[in-house]
Design a protein around this motif. Structure first.
Motif, PDB file in Angstrom:
ATOM      1  N   ASN A  48       2.058  30.700  44.499  1.00 18.80           N
ATOM      2  CA  ASN A  48       3.245  30.511  45.595  1.00 18.80           C
ATOM      3  C   ASN A  48       2.674  30.545  47.037  1.00 18.80           C
ATOM      4  O   ASN A  48       2.372  31.673  47.391  1.00 18.80           O
ATOM      5  CB  ASN A  48       4.495  31.231  45.328  1.00 18.80           C
ATOM      6  CG  ASN A  48       4.853  30.722  43.833  1.00 18.80           C
ATOM      7  OD1 ASN A  48       5.090  30.339  43.694  1.00 18.80           O
ATOM      8  ND2 ASN A  48       5.500  31.683  43.299  1.00 18.80           N
ATOM      9  N   ASP A  77       5.675  25.312  49.938  1.00 17.29           N
ATOM     10  CA  ASP A  77       7.644  25.303  50.431  1.00 17.29           C
ATOM     11  C   ASP A  77       7.230  25.199  51.801  1.00 17.29           C
ATOM     12  O   ASP A  77       6.475  26.179  52.583  1.00 17.29           O
ATOM     13  CB  ASP A  77       7.786  26.942  50.226  1.00 17.29           C
ATOM     14  CG  ASP A  77       9.630  26.373  50.490  1.00 17.29           C
ATOM     15  OD1 ASP A  77      10.287  27.159  50.168  1.00 17.29           O
ATOM     16  OD2 ASP A  77       9.728  25.416  51.129  1.00 17.29           O
ATOM     17  N   GLY A  82       6.290  29.421  60.926  1.00 21.92           N
ATOM     18  CA  GLY A  82       6.952  30.807  61.711  1.00 21.92           C
ATOM     19  C   GLY A  82       7.510  31.398  60.572  1.00 21.92           C
ATOM     20  O   GLY A  82       7.249  32.438  60.249  1.00 21.92           O
ATOM     21  N   GLY A  83       8.126  30.891  59.261  1.00 19.51           N
ATOM     22  CA  GLY A  83       8.490  31.110  58.446  1.00 19.51           C
ATOM     23  C   GLY A  83       6.751  31.373  57.647  1.00 19.51           C
ATOM     24  O   GLY A  83       7.474  32.233  56.562  1.00 19.51           O
ATOM     25  N   VAL A  85       4.072  32.762  58.445  1.00 22.79           N
ATOM     26  CA  VAL A  85       3.679  33.975  58.211  1.00 22.79           C
ATOM     27  C   VAL A  85       4.643  35.164  58.385  1.00 22.79           C
ATOM     28  O   VAL A  85       4.277  36.205  57.822  1.00 22.79           O
ATOM     29  CB  VAL A  85       2.950  34.117  60.097  1.00 22.79           C
ATOM     30  CG1 VAL A  85       3.677  35.281  61.104  1.00 22.79           C
ATOM     31  CG2 VAL A  85       1.856  33.172  60.552  1.00 22.79           C
ATOM     32  N   ALA A  86       5.462  35.079  58.544  1.00 21.76           N
ATOM     33  CA  ALA A  86       7.400  35.579  57.918  1.00 21.76           C
ATOM     34  C   ALA A  86       6.934  36.181  57.117  1.00 21.76           C
ATOM     35  O   ALA A  86       6.889  37.890  55.943  1.00 21.76           O
ATOM     36  CB  ALA A  86       8.505  35.408  58.383  1.00 21.76           C
ATOM     37  N   GLN A  87       6.767  34.947  55.629  1.00 23.21           N
ATOM     38  CA  GLN A  87       6.605  35.848  54.402  1.00 23.21           C
ATOM     39  C   GLN A  87       5.071  35.842  53.868  1.00 23.21           C
ATOM     40  O   GLN A  87       5.408  36.437  53.405  1.00 23.21           O
ATOM     41  CB  GLN A  87       6.931  34.468  53.628  1.00 23.21           C
ATOM     42  CG  GLN A  87       8.376  33.676  53.557  1.00 23.21           C
ATOM     43  CD  GLN A  87       8.859  32.530  52.305  1.00 23.21           C
ATOM     44  OE1 GLN A  87       7.883  32.690  51.145  1.00 23.21           O
ATOM     45  NE2 GLN A  87       9.344  31.374  53.195  1.00 23.21           N
ATOM     46  N   GLN A  89       3.706  38.253  55.915  1.00 22.63           N
ATOM     47  CA  GLN A  89       3.894  39.233  56.133  1.00 22.63           C
ATOM     48  C   GLN A  89       5.466  40.354  55.132  1.00 22.63           C
ATOM     49  O   GLN A  89       4.914  40.781  55.104  1.00 22.63           O
ATOM     50  CB  GLN A  89       5.101  39.513  57.330  1.00 22.63           C
ATOM     51  CG  GLN A  89       4.114  39.153  59.334  1.00 22.63           C
ATOM     52  CD  GLN A  89       4.131  38.977  59.681  1.00 22.63           C
ATOM     53  OE1 GLN A  89       5.695  38.101  60.009  1.00 22.63           O
ATOM     54  NE2 GLN A  89       3.761  39.018  61.107  1.00 22.63           N
ATOM     55  N   ALA A  90       5.611  39.461  54.823  1.00 22.71           N
ATOM     56  CA  ALA A  90       7.202  39.985  53.846  1.00 22.71           C
ATOM     57  C   ALA A  90       6.461  40.245  52.511  1.00 22.71           C
ATOM     58  O   ALA A  90       7.260  40.557  52.162  1.00 22.71           O
ATOM     59  CB  ALA A  90       8.062  39.240  53.740  1.00 22.71           C
ATOM     60  N   GLY A  91       5.349  39.852  52.210  1.00 21.50           N
ATOM     61  CA  GLY A  91       5.173  39.881  51.339  1.00 21.50           C
ATOM     62  C   GLY A  91       5.517  39.075  49.768  1.00 21.50           C
ATOM     63  O   GLY A  91       5.518  38.958  48.748  1.00 21.50           O
ATOM     64  N   THR A  92       6.581  37.913  50.293  1.00 25.69           N
ATOM     65  CA  THR A  92       7.375  36.827  49.228  1.00 25.69           C
ATOM     66  C   THR A  92       6.279  35.746  48.693  1.00 25.69           C
ATOM     67  O   THR A  92       7.015  34.744  48.100  1.00 25.69           O
ATOM     68  CB  THR A  92       8.323  36.690  50.104  1.00 25.69           C
ATOM     69  OG1 THR A  92       8.354  35.904  51.712  1.00 25.69           O
ATOM     70  CG2 THR A  92       9.804  37.445  50.084  1.00 25.69           C
ATOM     71  N   VAL A 109       2.156  43.751  62.239  1.00 20.52           N
ATOM     72  CA  VAL A 109       3.131  43.983  61.048  1.00 20.52           C
ATOM     73  C   VAL A 109       2.680  43.673  59.769  1.00 20.52           C
ATOM     74  O   VAL A 109       2.810  44.565  58.862  1.00 20.52           O
ATOM     75  CB  VAL A 109       4.376  42.756  61.152  1.00 20.52           C
ATOM     76  CG1 VAL A 109       4.899  42.658  60.239  1.00 20.52           C
ATOM     77  CG2 VAL A 109       5.165  43.000  62.709  1.00 20.52           C
ATOM     78  N   ASP A 183      12.373  24.377  63.990  1.00 17.72           N
ATOM     79  CA  ASP A 183      12.012  25.587  63.602  1.00 17.72           C
ATOM     80  C   ASP A 183      10.940  25.822  64.408  1.00 17.72           C
ATOM     81  O   ASP A 183      10.101  25.619  65.351  1.00 17.72           O
ATOM     82  CB  ASP A 183      11.801  24.998  62.167  1.00 17.72           C
ATOM     83  CG  ASP A 183      10.727  24.603  61.564  1.00 17.72           C
ATOM     84  OD1 ASP A 183      10.234  23.902  60.924  1.00 17.72           O
ATOM     85  OD2 ASP A 183      10.721  23.094  62.525  1.00 17.72           O
ATOM     86  N   SER A 184      10.148  27.104  64.277  1.00 15.69           N
ATOM     87  CA  SER A 184       8.975  28.107  64.341  1.00 15.69           C
ATOM     88  C   SER A 184       7.494  26.959  64.079  1.00 15.69           C
ATOM     89  O   SER A 184       7.682  27.428  62.872  1.00 15.69           O
ATOM     90  CB  SER A 184       9.014  29.452  64.289  1.00 15.69           C
ATOM     91  OG  SER A 184       8.716  30.223  64.319  1.00 15.69           O
TER      92      SER A 184
ATOM     93  N   GLU C 279      12.108  32.273  59.293  1.00 20.55           N
ATOM     94  CA  GLU C 279      11.201  32.452  60.095  1.00 20.55           C
ATOM     95  C   GLU C 279      12.117  33.870  60.360  1.00 20.55           C
ATOM     96  O   GLU C 279      10.095  34.996  61.121  1.00 20.55           O
ATOM     97  CB  GLU C 279      11.877  31.584  61.125  1.00 20.55           C
ATOM     98  CG  GLU C 279      11.077  30.006  61.274  1.00 20.55           C
ATOM     99  CD  GLU C 279      11.492  29.645  61.599  1.00 20.55           C
ATOM    100  OE1 GLU C 279      12.060  28.309  61.409  1.00 20.55           O
ATOM    101  OE2 GLU C 279      12.309  29.609  63.058  1.00 20.55           O
ATOM    102  N   SER C 282      10.138  38.944  58.754  1.00 20.41           N
ATOM    103  CA  SER C 282       9.550  40.446  59.140  1.00 20.41           C
ATOM    104  C   SER C 282       9.506  40.366  60.297  1.00 20.41           C
ATOM    105  O   SER C 282       9.062  41.864  60.715  1.00 20.41           O
ATOM    106  CB  SER C 282       8.675  40.072  58.876  1.00 20.41           C
ATOM    107  OG  SER C 282       7.540  38.947  59.617  1.00 20.41           O
TER     108      SER C 282
END
Lengths: 371, 290, 329
Positions: A48, A77, A82-83, A85-87, A89-92, A109, A183-184, C279, C282
């Motif tokens: 994923n 997905d 932005g999403g 990078v966020a995911q 970082q969160a490991g999702t 982070v 969005d980002s 977004e 984190s």
């Protein structure tokens, strides 16, 4: 009462049967093109990823062919850079995707899980697409004018700034309707980087980032496809979308003035030219915006896949790490030729070599990952 | 307005009456216009998307080439909603049973009743956000998963089921309970053998209406299930669903993807209408109108 | 079973099968479930507050609600444009939707021919069966473009009115309000219908006997009686409108600023949560700010619902109290 029970029971059974048949008939059916045999071992499995919409056309094409090749499903997905990078970082997700290299703060982070590795995959042109009745493709625009359009200073298509760069062209008086990302987005970051390079008002105003404060009266939409839909809907609309989206929708695209003063259309050769002079640092976090060269398209962006240096330490199991590596190998191997078919530019040889080295250097709990 | 003797109705009053009636009728029809427009557009745009291919293939996510159908979305919705129902209906009926059979007017029961009512007013996006914080980010059992979406939907359905069940259970005549108790049946037997069977049609109606509501919700799934193209029956993994599929396709520039959104929307509305009509049918046949 | 003894004591009646502890067990289980609901809601509220703390310590509670800049990329989280959008769209939805809903309730309960009542009721309820994402889809592809010429005309003709003049966008506050109005009609109508159907026949017949026309009877007997209940219904509709996410985010344009006029793009609390959570995964402050927006939303809906329940309860108790004096039945 009994009648009622039987009736409802019948309905429920019918409904479940229908769904059951659909579900059962599916598990073995791959759905996508079954163009005959696939060479190599069928590894199967699923990985994923999430991130930028900029490369989604090429990633989705790669995913389909990768599945034919080794049976692995790649779920991508398109939530935006932005999403992504966020995911990441969160490991999702198993891999992230972004058109903008991660900032130092973002890397910090991510380092809670491990060292992030940027793997550049392709170069793409950020077109300035417009949908104005009466205007053909190839309108000449420079960075300052585009910035003024997005700042709301240039309000109609026959404004003197546009006239100045297009002598002899009849321009309609239609109002300019600006479409941008809500969005980002890495595409936004690259686009605003270009604008900031040519417009002080932009640099000191909205600035450069994945998400900026846009002028009043402009429309925001999600993803490259959302901006494309926005441009399509309104007469007089202008928006920034990746080349594949512009081609898909037959948008007119502007020829943008590059560093050398030439107005260049977003073609494949012009996109490739942007990568030629690039000298990325060791961590491969580089940008090709406003690259030098007479034939260069100035708003060319490089896009990255994000993985952790030691994927297993970051939480992945060894099999999955192997699949992710296969995916990266594909992207840098067979995928490069496929990219060109979609008008994305291949990585220049020097950078491709560096990227491949990075992928070869990925580890699983300290050990090299078996191919 | 004095009318102590039988006067004829003045022209003005008759006119007012007629105008008022006309306006009321007009507004009522106005309220229904969007319904017809929506259904018309759904049929017009959505039917065009229908084909065997549409129902038997999954979305491919491909930019060029075949975009695929919506099979995984239909199956996903069925699975996620079924799981949510399995969670919410027993719990909701349980709460209602407690309130009607045991709690009645006690302080505890009133408090529960009050907060269940509060829950009905919570926006669905909040449930999604809550489950996101509590289950997804905390990485409990993986990250995005279908069952987490089901839990979010169950939170949405629970107060609806509880409230409608309470109304229905209250309608069961006390005489029935009392005669069963008088015959020596223990409380639990009275509940399972007398009260529940009598209330069953009403309970089913309430549950089906809750199912219809949950099937159409997007926001709770956004944060918990994420989006995936291929078909999956594993509730521990990401799963596609109709509302998410529609939401994703809405923003697309490609016409055929937008058409797929309409087709998916028509499918979803048909599924919901089907469940709603069954619910109403059950309600009418049982004769147990609240 | 044999005839029961005249004095059924515990020992004399033949007991049905089943263990002794079944009754308390069942009661215990059900009580636990009910208590569980309370615990859940409490946990929900607490979690929201806790998770939104970073946002308030970063921005400050007052600033969060009152500053006009929502620019996550710069770490600015002022929710004013969101609150504004939420209140404007819900308020406008109320103004448009409640009269229509009450009129339909009136027509169905008082004026419609008997045979038409059932189908009409069903149709109004079907409005609620359409999922919000489908309303969004219809709104952006059909309603918004179709309304554009009318909006432009209105904006230029009535430019002297506050908040009307300016650029007209396809997705805007007004379209969002319209869609919300459509969505709240079924709820407001259903509750109004319920309230109106409890008006005592005597009141209505008395009015008619005095020579009132149908409409006058409604004005004299039905509406005053139902006023509290209708207010409650309107408040519940408002609560629904405030919390609606998907339909709004598709048709409002998602611009985090207070628009120039009612035909500009805007943003609401619910829409921002749906759009940005991915977004924010984190970035602790961004995520906390979204949760804080959710908390704000929750407080708003809670407040509105409390007011609604007050009105509805008042209507119910007033109804119970109102005994017809000097009239039969």
């Amino acid at each position: 009462m009994k009648q009622l029970d039987r009736f409802t029971a019948a309905v429920v059974v019918c409904g479940s049967l229908a769904i059951g048949v659909a579900a059962c008939g599916s598990s073995n059916d791959n759905g996508s093109s079954s163009t005959g045999g696939s060479a190599g071992a069928q590894k199967g499995g699923t990985i994923n990823g999430a991130g930028a919409t900029f490369p989604q056309p090429v990633y989705s094409e790669w995913a389909a062919r990768f599945k034919d090749k080794q049976g692995t499903t790649v779920n991508y997905d398109p939530v935006g850079s932005g999403g992504g990078v966020a995911q990441f970082q969160a490991g999702t997700v198993d891999f992230g995707a972004s058109d903008a290299a991660m900032k130092d703060s973002e890397i910090k982070v991510a380092q809670k899980k491990g060292d992030p590795v940027h793997v550049p995959t392709v170069l793409g042109a950020v077109t300035v697409s417009y949908d104005v009745s009466g205007l053909k493709t190839g309108l000449k625009l420079d960075g300052a004018t585009i910035a003024d359009m997005f700042l709301g200073k240039v309000t109609s298509w026959n404004d003197k700034e546009i006239v100045a760069t297009n002598p002899g062209v009849t321009l309609p008086s239609t109002k300019v309707a600006v479409c941008h990302r809500s969005d980002s987005s890495g595409t936004t970051k690259n686009f605003t980087q270009f604008l900031a390079d040519y417009s002080k008002a932009w640099a000191s105003g909205p600035g450069v980032d994945k998400s900026v404060k846009w002028a009043n009266g402009t429309t925001g939409a999600k993803g490259n496809d959302g901006v494309a839909a926005c441009v399509k809907q309104t007469d007089g609309a202008v928006g920034y979308v990746e080349q594949a989206y512009a081609l898909q929708n037959n948008f007119a695209t502007a020829s943008v003035k590059n560093k050398e003063g030439k107005f260049v259309a977003p073609t494949l050769p012009a996109t490739s030219a942007a990568g030629v002079a690039a000298k990325p640092p060791a961590d491969l976090r580089f940008s090709t915006i406003d690259a030098p060269g007479a034939t260069t398209y100035p708003i060319t962006a490089v896009t990255f896949l994000l993985v952790y240096q030691d994927m297993c330490k970051a939480g992945m199991d060894a099999t999955k790490a192997g699949l992710v590596k296969d995916w990266l190998d594909y992207a840098l191997g067979d995928g490069q030729a496929v990219a060109a078919q979609l008008q994305y530019a291949k990585l220049p040889p020097a950078i491709l070599a560096k990227a491949k080295a990075k992928v070869a250097g990925l580890r699983c709990n300290g050990a090299a990952i078996a191919g | 307005m004095s009318a102590t003797t039988l006067q004829g109705i003045s022209v003005r009053r008759r006119a007012t009456d007629r105008v008022a009636r006309g306006v009321t009728l007009a507004l009522t029809l106005l309220a229904l216009v969007p319904l017809f427009l929506v259904l018309y557009y759904l049929l017009k745009e959505g039917l065009g998307a229908f084909s065997v291919h549409f129902f038997t293939t999954d979305p491919t996510g491909r930019f060029l080439g075949d975009p695929g159908g919506i099979r995984s979305a239909i199956v996903g919705t069925a699975i996620i909603v079924a799981l949510a129902t399995a969670i919410a209906v027993p719990l909701g009926i349980g709460v209602a049973l407690y309130l009607v059979e045991y709690g009645r007017r006690s302080f505890f029961a009133n408090t529960v009743r009050y907060f269940v009512d509060v829950m009905t007013g919570v926006p669905s996006v909040m449930f999604g956000l809550f489950i996101y914080i509590v289950l997804v980010v905390a990485h409990i059992g993986g990250t995005f998963a279908a069952w987490k979406g089901s839990v979010a939907l169950a939170l949405l359905m629970l107060p609806v089921v509880a409230r409608s069940s309470e109304v229905v259970l209250n309608l069961v005549p006390n005489a029935l309970r009392e005669s069963a108790l008088a015959l020596g049946a223990p409380r639990w037997r009275v509940i399972f053998r007398v009260v529940l069977p009598t209330a069953l049609p009403g309970l089913m109606t309430g549950s089906m209406l809750a199912i219809a509501r949950a099937a159409g919700e997007t926001a709770p799934l956004l944060f918990t299930v994420a989006f995936v193209n291929g078909i999956s029956t594993d509730v521990g993994q990401q799963m596609n669903s109709l509302p998410l599929q529609i939401f994703n396709d809405v923003g697309q520039a490609q016409d055929r993807l937008v058409q797929r959104a309409w087709g998916a929307a028509l499918t979803l509305v048909l599924m919901i209408l089907f469940v709603t009509l069954i619910a109403r049918l059950v309600q009418r046949r049982s004769g147990l109108q609240p | 079973m044999e005839a029961a003894a005249i004095t059924p004591t515990r020992g004399s009646l033949p007991r049905g099968s089943g263990p002794r502890f079944a009754d308390p067990l069942l009661q215990g289980v059900l009580a636990a479930v009910a208590a569980g609901v309370l615990v859940l809601i409490g946990f929900f509220f607490v979690k929201l507050i806790v998770e939104s703390q970073p946002a308030f310590s970063h921005t400050g509670v007052v600033d969060f609600v009152t500053s006009n800049d929502w620019v996550p990329s710069r770490g600015q989280y002022g929710a004013l444009p969101l609150v504004f959008g939420t209140l404007l769209t819900s308020g406008l939805a109320l103004v448009i939707g409640v009269p229509v809903a009450v009129a339909s309730a009136l027509y169905i309960t008082e004026l419609a021919p008997r045979r038409v009542r059932g189908p009409l009721t069903l149709l109004v309820e079907l409005l609620a069966a359409v999922p919000s994402v489908v309303y969004g889809l219809w709104g952006i592809f059909f309603l918004a473009p179709k309304l554009l010429p009318a909006e432009k005309w209105f904006s230029s003709t009535f430019h002297f009115l506050p908040f009307v003049a300016g650029t007209v966008s396809i997705p805007n506050y007004f379209v969002a309000s319209l869609i919300l109005a459509i969505m709240i009609v079924p709820i407001v109508s259903a509750i109004s219908r319920e309230v109106m159907s409890t008006v005592p026949r005597d009141h209505k017949e008395a009015a008619l006997a005095l020579g009132a026309t149908r409409w006058e009877m409604i004005r004299m007997a039905v509406l005053p009686y139902s006023r509290a209940g209708i207010s409650g219904a309107a408040m519940l509709g408002l609560g629904r409108a405030i919390g609606e996410t998907i339909a709004v985010t598709i048709v409002i344009g998602n611009a985090a600023a207070i628009g120039d006029n009612v035909f500009s793009q805007g943003y609401t609390l619910a829409a921002v949560i749906a759009n940005e959570f991915g977004e924010a995964a984190s970035d602790p402050v961004h995520r906390a700010s979204l949760i804080a927006a959710g908390l704000l939303l929750f407080i708003l809906t809670l407040g509105v619902n409390l007011v609604a329940r007050y009105f509805v309860n008042r209507a119910e108790s007033a109804g119970a109290r109102r005994t017809p004096v000097g009239m039969a039945g």
